[in-house]
Design a protein around this motif. Structure first.
Motif, PDB file in Angstrom:
ATOM      1  N   LEU A 152      -0.605  -7.829   5.932  1.00  9.44           N
ATOM      2  CA  LEU A 152      -0.164  -6.638   5.199  1.00  9.44           C
ATOM      3  C   LEU A 152       1.328  -6.703   4.863  1.00  9.44           C
ATOM      4  CD1 LEU A 152      -2.130  -3.837   7.081  1.00  9.44           C
ATOM      5  CD2 LEU A 152      -2.501  -4.651   4.729  1.00  9.44           C
ATOM      6  N   TYR A 153       2.138  -7.199   5.791  1.00  8.70           N
ATOM      7  CA  TYR A 153       3.564  -7.351   5.537  1.00  8.70           C
ATOM      8  C   TYR A 153       3.791  -8.257   4.324  1.00  8.70           C
ATOM      9  CZ  TYR A 153       8.413  -8.716   5.996  1.00  8.70           C
ATOM     10  OH  TYR A 153       9.734  -8.969   5.727  1.00  8.70           O
ATOM     11  N   ILE A 154       3.101  -9.384   4.286  1.00 10.14           N
ATOM     12  CA  ILE A 154       3.236 -10.314   3.159  1.00 10.14           C
ATOM     13  C   ILE A 154       2.786  -9.631   1.866  1.00 10.14           C
ATOM     14  CG2 ILE A 154       2.298 -12.436   2.152  1.00 10.14           C
ATOM     15  CD1 ILE A 154       2.294 -13.602   5.017  1.00 10.14           C
ATOM     16  N   SER A 155       1.648  -8.945   1.900  1.00  3.46           N
ATOM     17  CA  SER A 155       1.126  -8.277   0.707  1.00  3.46           C
ATOM     18  C   SER A 155       2.069  -7.201   0.182  1.00  3.46           C
ATOM     19  CB  SER A 155      -0.234  -7.634   1.000  1.00  3.46           C
ATOM     20  OG  SER A 155      -1.189  -8.618   1.284  1.00  3.46           O
ATOM     21  N   ASN A 156       2.687  -6.458   1.097  1.00  5.08           N
ATOM     22  CA  ASN A 156       3.533  -5.329   0.720  1.00  5.08           C
ATOM     23  C   ASN A 156       5.004  -5.688   0.541  1.00  5.08           C
ATOM     24  OD1 ASN A 156       1.349  -3.541   0.786  1.00  5.08           O
ATOM     25  ND2 ASN A 156       1.573  -3.279   2.992  1.00  5.08           N
ATOM     26  N   ASN A 157       5.380  -6.915   0.859  1.00  3.35           N
ATOM     27  CA  ASN A 157       6.784  -7.302   0.810  1.00  3.35           C
ATOM     28  C   ASN A 157       7.423  -7.086  -0.564  1.00  3.35           C
ATOM     29  OD1 ASN A 157       8.895 -10.087   1.388  1.00  3.35           O
ATOM     30  ND2 ASN A 157       8.909  -8.206   2.591  1.00  3.35           N
ATOM     31  N   PRO A 158       6.781  -7.445  -1.668  1.00  4.08           N
ATOM     32  CA  PRO A 158       7.414  -7.199  -2.971  1.00  4.08           C
ATOM     33  C   PRO A 158       7.722  -5.720  -3.220  1.00  4.08           C
ATOM     34  CG  PRO A 158       5.653  -8.782  -3.219  1.00  4.08           C
ATOM     35  CD  PRO A 158       5.549  -8.237  -1.814  1.00  4.08           C
ATOM     36  N   ALA A 159       6.849  -4.823  -2.791  1.00  2.00           N
ATOM     37  CA  ALA A 159       7.070  -3.382  -3.005  1.00  2.00           C
ATOM     38  C   ALA A 159       8.253  -2.867  -2.191  1.00  2.00           C
ATOM     39  CB  ALA A 159       5.809  -2.594  -2.652  1.00  2.00           C
ATOM     40  N   HIS A 160       8.624  -3.590  -1.144  1.00  2.00           N
ATOM     41  CA  HIS A 160       9.730  -3.171  -0.273  1.00  2.00           C
ATOM     42  C   HIS A 160      10.939  -4.095  -0.398  1.00  2.00           C
ATOM     43  CE1 HIS A 160       7.176  -0.190   1.600  1.00  2.00           C
ATOM     44  NE2 HIS A 160       6.242  -1.112   1.676  1.00  2.00           N
ATOM     45  N   TRP A 161      11.049  -4.781  -1.527  1.00  2.00           N
ATOM     46  CA  TRP A 161      12.111  -5.749  -1.738  1.00  2.00           C
ATOM     47  C   TRP A 161      13.501  -5.148  -1.514  1.00  2.00           C
ATOM     48  CZ3 TRP A 161      14.219 -10.085  -1.368  1.00  2.00           C
ATOM     49  CH2 TRP A 161      15.238 -10.553  -2.185  1.00  2.00           C
ATOM     50  N   ALA A 162      13.748  -3.955  -1.996  1.00  2.00           N
ATOM     51  CA  ALA A 162      15.077  -3.343  -1.860  1.00  2.00           C
ATOM     52  C   ALA A 162      15.457  -3.099  -0.399  1.00  2.00           C
ATOM     53  CB  ALA A 162      15.152  -2.041  -2.642  1.00  2.00           C
ATOM     54  N   GLU A 163      14.469  -2.982   0.487  1.00  3.01           N
ATOM     55  CA  GLU A 163      14.749  -2.778   1.911  1.00  3.01           C
ATOM     56  C   GLU A 163      14.661  -4.087   2.710  1.00  3.01           C
ATOM     57  OE1 GLU A 163      11.513  -0.571   1.209  1.00  3.01           O
ATOM     58  OE2 GLU A 163      12.961   0.309  -0.174  1.00  3.01           O
ATOM     59  N   ASP A 164      14.335  -5.181   2.046  1.00  6.40           N
ATOM     60  CA  ASP A 164      14.133  -6.476   2.709  1.00  6.40           C
ATOM     61  C   ASP A 164      15.443  -6.990   3.286  1.00  6.40           C
ATOM     62  OD1 ASP A 164      13.805  -9.500   2.907  1.00  6.40           O
ATOM     63  OD2 ASP A 164      11.783  -8.902   2.332  1.00  6.40           O
ATOM     64  N   GLN A 165      15.382  -7.641   4.450  1.00 12.86           N
ATOM     65  CA  GLN A 165      16.575  -8.186   5.072  1.00 12.86           C
ATOM     66  C   GLN A 165      17.225  -9.286   4.234  1.00 12.86           C
ATOM     67  OE1 GLN A 165      15.998 -10.269   8.777  1.00 12.86           O
ATOM     68  NE2 GLN A 165      14.010 -11.068   8.150  1.00 12.86           N
ATOM     69  N   TYR A 166      16.462  -9.902   3.326  1.00 13.18           N
ATOM     70  CA  TYR A 166      16.991 -10.956   2.465  1.00 13.18           C
ATOM     71  C   TYR A 166      17.380 -10.439   1.077  1.00 13.18           C
ATOM     72  CZ  TYR A 166      14.786 -13.826   6.038  1.00 13.18           C
ATOM     73  OH  TYR A 166      14.399 -14.392   7.223  1.00 13.18           O
ATOM     74  N   PHE A 167      17.295  -9.133   0.866  1.00 14.05           N
ATOM     75  CA  PHE A 167      17.570  -8.545  -0.446  1.00 14.05           C
ATOM     76  C   PHE A 167      18.963  -8.892  -0.939  1.00 14.05           C
ATOM     77  CE2 PHE A 167      19.284  -5.080  -3.077  1.00 14.05           C
ATOM     78  CZ  PHE A 167      18.388  -5.123  -4.123  1.00 14.05           C
ATOM     79  N   GLN A 168      19.024  -9.338  -2.180  1.00 14.60           N
ATOM     80  CA  GLN A 168      20.281  -9.545  -2.905  1.00 14.60           C
ATOM     81  C   GLN A 168      20.008  -9.212  -4.360  1.00 14.60           C
ATOM     82  OE1 GLN A 168      21.985 -13.424  -2.367  1.00 14.60           O
ATOM     83  NE2 GLN A 168      22.143 -13.226  -0.169  1.00 14.60           N
ATOM     84  N   THR A 169      21.033  -8.770  -5.024  1.00 14.73           N
ATOM     85  CA  THR A 169      20.862  -8.477  -6.465  1.00 14.73           C
ATOM     86  C   THR A 169      21.384  -9.602  -7.293  1.00 14.73           C
ATOM     87  OG1 THR A 169      22.951  -7.299  -6.447  1.00 14.73           O
ATOM     88  CG2 THR A 169      20.947  -5.993  -6.201  1.00 14.73           C
TER      89      THR A 169
END
Length: 169
Positions: A152-169
């Motif tokens: 589920l984490y893998i499936s939902n990871n794109p929807a939570h990209w802004a909160e991801d620990q690796y998030f960069q713009t």
């Protein structure tokens, strides 16, 4: 710091665990300097909260992950190619005769280390330069609930990209 004036690196592998053990593993590996070169993620709608689009490099990564289904003893159960990292949930079922090659040093010369090393090397060769940060992160799946939560984490990871620990713009 140690006596050689090198910074201390926390060991990334579980001490005493045999990574050749048949099991399920959750792996994450990142691009060099966490550059967002693999995909883009844009907001979607209620039914599809995130739209993930692979870049040209991401498409190459995808093709090599898909072709990994032919690697002896490894089954790719689920994966996602995020903008600057890849998550893979895999099952390792191999026999003792497997003898893949790797430049990975002993004691990390396990089936998983050889798999990740080989995958990165093939992708780099096709692209023409190194795009990967050294190493990878792993989590040994402990039970069915852990497996389901990781899926589920893998499936939902794109929807939570802004909160991801690796998030960069």
């Amino acid at each position: 710091m140690n006596d050689n004036r090198r910074p201390y690196r926390k060991p990334m592998r579980m001490s005493g665990y045999d990574y050749n053990t048949n099991n399920r593993y959750f792996l994450t590996f990142c691009t060099e300097r966490r550059q967002c070169i693999l995909s883009t993620i844009k907001p979607g709608d209620v039914f599809n909260p995130a739209i993930l689009t692979l870049t040209e490099i991401g498409t190459i990564v995808d093709s090599y992950i898909k072709s990994s289904e032919n690697v002896q003893g490894i089954t790719i159960d689920h994966y996602v190619i995020m903008p600057n990292h890849v998550h893979i949930l895999l099952t390792l079922i191999h026999d003792e005769t497997y003898n893949g090659s790797s430049r990975a040093p002993t004691p990390t010369n396990s089936v998983i280390a050889r798999f990740i090393s080989g995958l990165k090397r093939l992708i780099n060769r096709e692209i023409g330069h190194n795009i990967w940060q050294r190493g990878y992160y792993d989590h040994i799946i402990r039970n069915e609930d852990d497996y389901r939560n990781t899926w589920l984490y893998i499936s939902n990871n794109p929807a939570h990209w802004a909160e991801d620990q690796y998030f960069q713009t």
